[in-house]
Design an enzyme around this catalytic site. Sequence first.
Site, short mmCIF file in Angstrom:
data_model
loop_
_atom_site.label_atom_id
_atom_site.label_comp_id
_atom_site.label_asym_id
_atom_site.label_seq_id
_atom_site.Cartn_x
_atom_site.Cartn_y
_atom_site.Cartn_z
N ARG A 148 1.19 -4.64 8.72
CA ARG A 148 2.00 -5.34 7.42
C ARG A 148 2.33 -6.61 8.26
NH1 ARG A 148 3.67 0.13 7.29
NH2 ARG A 148 3.14 1.35 5.23
N LYS A 170 7.54 1.37 8.06
CA LYS A 170 8.42 1.33 7.19
C LYS A 170 9.29 2.32 7.46
CE LYS A 170 6.36 -0.62 2.75
NZ LYS A 170 5.90 -0.10 1.49
N HIS A 229 -1.27 -9.51 3.51
CA HIS A 229 -1.56 -8.29 3.09
C HIS A 229 -3.12 -8.19 2.96
CE1 HIS A 229 0.85 -4.68 2.93
NE2 HIS A 229 0.45 -4.49 1.80
N ARG A 279 -4.91 -6.54 5.55
CA ARG A 279 -4.67 -5.28 5.53
C ARG A 279 -5.62 -4.65 4.61
NH1 ARG A 279 -0.71 -1.34 6.96
NH2 ARG A 279 -0.15 -0.10 5.27
N HIS A 323 0.71 5.02 5.99
CA HIS A 323 0.76 5.80 4.51
C HIS A 323 1.68 7.16 4.55
CE1 HIS A 323 -2.10 2.47 2.51
NE2 HIS A 323 -0.92 2.29 2.85
N TYR A 338 -8.06 2.33 -1.68
CA TYR A 338 -9.12 1.76 -1.05
C TYR A 338 -10.55 2.31 -0.89
CZ TYR A 338 -5.19 -0.66 0.85
OH TYR A 338 -3.91 -1.49 1.30
#
Length: 299
Positions: free
Chosen positions: A149, A173, A245, A248, A271, A280
Amino acid sequence: MDWQSAVKGFQNYLKLERSLSANSIEAYSRDIGRLREFAESKPVVLKPNAIVLDDLREFIQWINELGMIPSTQARILSGIKSFYKFMLIEDMISADPSELLESPRITRKLPDTLSYEEINELIAAIDLSKPDGTRNKAILELLYSCGLRVSELTELKISNLYLDIEFIKVTGKGNKERLVPISHTAIKALQLWLEHSRVHAKINKGEEDIVFLGRRGTRLTREFIFMLIKQLATRIGLKKKISPHTFRHSFATHLIERGADLRAVQEMLGHESITTTEIYTHLDRDYLKSTIIQYHPRS
């Protein structure tokens, strides 16, 4: 119970119990602010512990009439569900009014991706004769090699580089750390920046451990990375609308197209849920067609 104390308690819960970042807490607070705005617009102001399911359904209609798209509505409702989960845990309410609340249906948009050739073109467009050329090349190589990110890139620390074993430690995150493999190409670009350019750069106090620095000696901003990529796209005449992004997305898509395990990709992307990674698994039609021709017994 008043809104101010309930929201304050919720913010402390997000910070201390869920270890969320300041940006995430601010986003949740904005979502609850919408509900508070709705509650205070009623003839008789609704307190947070007095709201029931029918009120929340009316709230959904209210934000829909404000013109909010389904994905925004779904995000707001997710924040509200977390808010009432907190209130239930803290015995502020005896029943969760959001438990049976349905989120609006949203179509998951497939992320834009770059081909391997387009990524090479973007990197090749960097002017390495300029002082920041080696830094910019290392940035793009790292975005694509590790699927970072943009915030993970700008906050990357030298002390979290383990290039001898080909890994970097990333803070994602919720301040969650993960180890991500790094390619030989990205390592070479990173070493060129660190050993030949960064050593001569101005470094402000407190920024000594930050990998990527700007001319003023401070860490780069998200906006700078966005502008860098847009300028390179313009330079090569790329018509796609891209951002950091996009690298990514391309990282994940290219791995899965080449047979990478979905769980492994989930770990590398950081994730929390496998369902986020599953987006994806989209593959372009030419790839699917060639796979069927190559492997199906009837082909």
